[in-house]
Design a protein around this motif. Structure first.
Motif, PDB file in Angstrom:
ATOM      1  N   LEU A   9       0.826  -1.205   0.000  1.00 35.95           N
ATOM      2  CA  LEU A   9       0.000   0.000   0.000  1.00 35.95           C
ATOM      3  C   LEU A   9       0.862   1.258   0.000  1.00 35.95           C
ATOM      4  O   LEU A   9       0.544   2.245  -0.673  1.00 35.95           O
ATOM      5  CB  LEU A   9      -0.920   0.004   1.222  1.00 35.95           C
ATOM      6  CG  LEU A   9      -2.033  -1.046   1.236  1.00 35.95           C
ATOM      7  CD1 LEU A   9      -2.682  -1.108   2.618  1.00 35.95           C
ATOM      8  CD2 LEU A   9      -3.081  -0.744   0.166  1.00 35.95           C
ATOM      9  N   ALA A  10       1.964   1.235   0.763  1.00 36.17           N
ATOM     10  CA  ALA A  10       2.848   2.402   0.848  1.00 36.17           C
ATOM     11  C   ALA A  10       3.504   2.725  -0.487  1.00 36.17           C
ATOM     12  O   ALA A  10       3.845   3.879  -0.765  1.00 36.17           O
ATOM     13  CB  ALA A  10       3.921   2.164   1.908  1.00 36.17           C
ATOM     14  N   GLY A  48       2.059   2.047  -3.379  1.00 35.33           N
ATOM     15  CA  GLY A  48       1.013   2.140  -4.388  1.00 35.33           C
ATOM     16  C   GLY A  48       0.777   3.553  -4.881  1.00 35.33           C
ATOM     17  O   GLY A  48       1.309   4.524  -4.327  1.00 35.33           O
ATOM     18  N   PRO A  49      -0.042   3.686  -5.903  1.00 37.99           N
ATOM     19  CA  PRO A  49      -0.274   4.999  -6.507  1.00 37.99           C
ATOM     20  C   PRO A  49      -1.339   5.831  -5.797  1.00 37.99           C
ATOM     21  O   PRO A  49      -1.368   7.046  -5.928  1.00 37.99           O
ATOM     22  CB  PRO A  49      -0.749   4.630  -7.922  1.00 37.99           C
ATOM     23  CG  PRO A  49      -1.434   3.304  -7.739  1.00 37.99           C
ATOM     24  CD  PRO A  49      -0.652   2.588  -6.673  1.00 37.99           C
ATOM     25  N   GLY A  50      -2.206   5.196  -5.028  1.00 36.83           N
ATOM     26  CA  GLY A  50      -3.313   5.918  -4.416  1.00 36.83           C
ATOM     27  C   GLY A  50      -3.103   6.202  -2.950  1.00 36.83           C
ATOM     28  O   GLY A  50      -1.977   6.282  -2.457  1.00 36.83           O
ATOM     29  N   PHE A  51      -4.218   6.369  -2.228  1.00 33.54           N
ATOM     30  CA  PHE A  51      -4.170   6.610  -0.786  1.00 33.54           C
ATOM     31  C   PHE A  51      -4.950   5.528  -0.062  1.00 33.54           C
ATOM     32  O   PHE A  51      -6.024   5.110  -0.509  1.00 33.54           O
ATOM     33  CB  PHE A  51      -4.763   7.973  -0.433  1.00 33.54           C
ATOM     34  CG  PHE A  51      -4.963   8.161   1.050  1.00 33.54           C
ATOM     35  CD1 PHE A  51      -3.880   8.391   1.888  1.00 33.54           C
ATOM     36  CD2 PHE A  51      -6.229   8.056   1.619  1.00 33.54           C
ATOM     37  CE1 PHE A  51      -4.051   8.526   3.260  1.00 33.54           C
ATOM     38  CE2 PHE A  51      -6.412   8.200   2.989  1.00 33.54           C
ATOM     39  CZ  PHE A  51      -5.314   8.430   3.809  1.00 33.54           C
ATOM     40  N   HIS A  63       0.742   8.002   0.581  1.00 36.19           N
ATOM     41  CA  HIS A  63       0.135   6.777   0.063  1.00 36.19           C
ATOM     42  C   HIS A  63      -0.529   5.955   1.161  1.00 36.19           C
ATOM     43  O   HIS A  63      -1.498   5.246   0.904  1.00 36.19           O
ATOM     44  CB  HIS A  63       1.188   5.916  -0.640  1.00 36.19           C
ATOM     45  CG  HIS A  63       1.839   6.604  -1.793  1.00 36.19           C
ATOM     46  ND1 HIS A  63       1.142   7.012  -2.917  1.00 36.19           N
ATOM     47  CD2 HIS A  63       3.117   6.989  -2.005  1.00 36.19           C
ATOM     48  CE1 HIS A  63       1.963   7.593  -3.770  1.00 36.19           C
ATOM     49  NE2 HIS A  63       3.163   7.597  -3.236  1.00 36.19           N
ATOM     50  N   LEU A  64       0.003   6.057   2.384  1.00 36.03           N
ATOM     51  CA  LEU A  64      -0.513   5.236   3.478  1.00 36.03           C
ATOM     52  C   LEU A  64      -0.446   5.984   4.796  1.00 36.03           C
ATOM     53  O   LEU A  64       0.579   6.600   5.114  1.00 36.03           O
ATOM     54  CB  LEU A  64       0.290   3.937   3.599  1.00 36.03           C
ATOM     55  CG  LEU A  64      -0.161   2.959   4.699  1.00 36.03           C
ATOM     56  CD1 LEU A  64      -1.549   2.404   4.388  1.00 36.03           C
ATOM     57  CD2 LEU A  64       0.838   1.827   4.855  1.00 36.03           C
ATOM     58  N   ASP A  80       5.591   9.153   2.066  1.00 34.82           N
ATOM     59  CA  ASP A  80       4.932   7.947   1.572  1.00 34.82           C
ATOM     60  C   ASP A  80       4.002   7.380   2.631  1.00 34.82           C
ATOM     61  O   ASP A  80       2.893   6.925   2.334  1.00 34.82           O
ATOM     62  CB  ASP A  80       5.977   6.879   1.207  1.00 34.82           C
ATOM     63  CG  ASP A  80       6.865   7.300   0.053  1.00 34.82           C
ATOM     64  OD1 ASP A  80       6.328   7.673  -1.005  1.00 34.82           O
ATOM     65  OD2 ASP A  80       8.103   7.278   0.228  1.00 34.82           O
TER      66      ASP A  80
END
Length: 242
Positions: free
Chosen positions: A25-26, A28-31, A178-179, A153
């Motif tokens: 998740l960290a 990744g492109p989203g939140f 991101h996270l 991040d």
């Protein structure tokens, strides 16, 4: 797979599985955000539908308290075990130190996040603490901008429940991180202000008892745990009649 424990849906994962998911998740492109409910937080969610939605909307819902594990067993939906927020955070920190991820620390009294960051850097060479901010703020705008400017991040959000969970869900996307992970008083532990229970107490599921011995003022909160388990048994009976 998620399991419903008194209205909150927990991920049935081990610590290693949770840490691996957090790292993904960290990067990744989203939140996304992670919550770590204990029985007290579950009880808050039972009384507030919007808070329950925030918890269940998290990318990971980890069983922080041993009471949640016991309740899951009573309900007939056992979890693989407890995943303490601080253990998840520490495992994630180790991975960030290896991957070069950027960590922002938010929360606690002024100066605590900075000390926590220094201690973490010493323990995990290569870890990038890209910024810190105390938890005593009224306006979220400058905090959001600070996190965005730091190009974080991952953000450890230690504002206490339910504030930290609401804050992550509402403000997180605007930060560019991101996270985010809601972690209560973890920064005080990392800073050395609060001592964690010895490993044996943790292994036996008695960390709550150790904390009570060292913080007797918590007796009112701890006394609610047996009632939580009684309510879990009542929920089990209701499900059996449904």
């Amino acid at each position: 797979m998620r399991k419903d424990i008194m209205g909150v849906t927990f991920d049935d994962v081990t610590l290693a599985e949770a840490a691996a998911a957090g790292e993904t998740l960290a990067a990744g492109p989203g939140f996304a955000y992670v919550v770590t409910p204990n029985p007290e937080i579950v009880n808050l969610a039972r009384r507030a539908e919007d808070y329950r939605q925030v918890l269940n909307g998290a990318a990971l819902v980890l069983p922080d308290g041993i009471g949640v594990v016991h309740a899951a067993r009573i309900l007939g939906t056992p979890l693989q075990g407890r995943v303490p927020g601080i253990d998840f955070a520490t495992a994630l920190v180790a991975r960030l130190a290896q991957s070069g991820g950027r960590l922002f620390l938010l929360g606690a009294k002024p100066g605590v996040a900075e000390q926590a960051g220094e201690n973490l850097r010493r323990q995990y060479p290569g870890l990038t603490i890209c910024g810190t901010h105390h938890g005593y703020f009224q306006d979220s705008g400058p905090v959001v901008q600070a996190i965005r400017a730091a190009r974080a991040d991952v953000v450890f959000v230690c504002l206490g429940a339910p504030k930290q969970e609401y804050w992550m869900a509402q403000q997180g996307p605007a930060t560019g991180a991101h996270l985010m992970v809601g972690l209560g008083g973890v920064l005080d532990v990392y800073a050395g202000n609060v001592k964690r229970a010895p490993a044996l107490w943790q292994k036996l599921g008695l960390e709550w008892c150790y904390r009570l011995l060292h913080q007797p003022s918590r007796i009112g909160r701890m006394a609610k745990l047996p009632l939580f388990l009684v309510e879990a048994a009542g929920e089990k009976r209701k499900r059996g009649r449904a």
